[in-house]
Design a protein around this motif. Structure first.
Motif: not given
Length: 130
Positions: A82-88
């Motif tokens: 599973v890939e979890i990406v947090v971005w801003d």
């Protein structure tokens, strides 16, 4: 480090974390984007540690994104992982500081970081949990 493993619903966990930061997002007039795949599997992991890691990442994103910007979380299944990406859309991190941000008590010195609260421990602790 002692882990307490249980079966976690990633969809529920990510939605829960988005609710935890909703007030901060609203106060800064940010747009929060959640892209959570429907086929995201449940995982066996330490619930508190996974929450702490993702919360540290998204709260940093909120903290260092100027008013009116965007923050988000994207999660998808990639084969057996599973890939979890947090971005801003925040100020970003200079290349020379990329490794330093994981050191305890380190904070990148910018005019924007001087007006935000924090100890510089969130990313350091998150890295140790991996």
């Amino acid at each position: 480090m002692k882990l307490t493993l249980s079966l976690l619903s990633l969809k529920s966990l990510l939605n829960e974390i988005s609710l935890l930061v909703a007030d901060m997002v609203s106060k800064k007039k940010l747009d929060m984007v959640l892209e959570i795949a429907e086929d995201l599997p449940d995982i066996e992991a330490d619930d508190l540690k996974v929450k702490e890691i993702i919360y540290n990442l998204i709260s940093n994103a909120v903290k260092f994104t100027p008013e009116g910007g965007k923050v988000g979380m994207r999660a998808k299944k990639m084969g057996s992982e599973v890939e979890i990406v947090v971005w801003d859309t925040g100020v970003g991190i200079a290349i020379e500081n990329m490794e330093k941000i994981f050191e305890g008590f380190f904070r990148v010195d910018t005019p924007y970081s001087r007006v935000t609260e924090g100890t510089g421990l969130g990313l350091s602790l998150s890295r140790k949990f991996r």
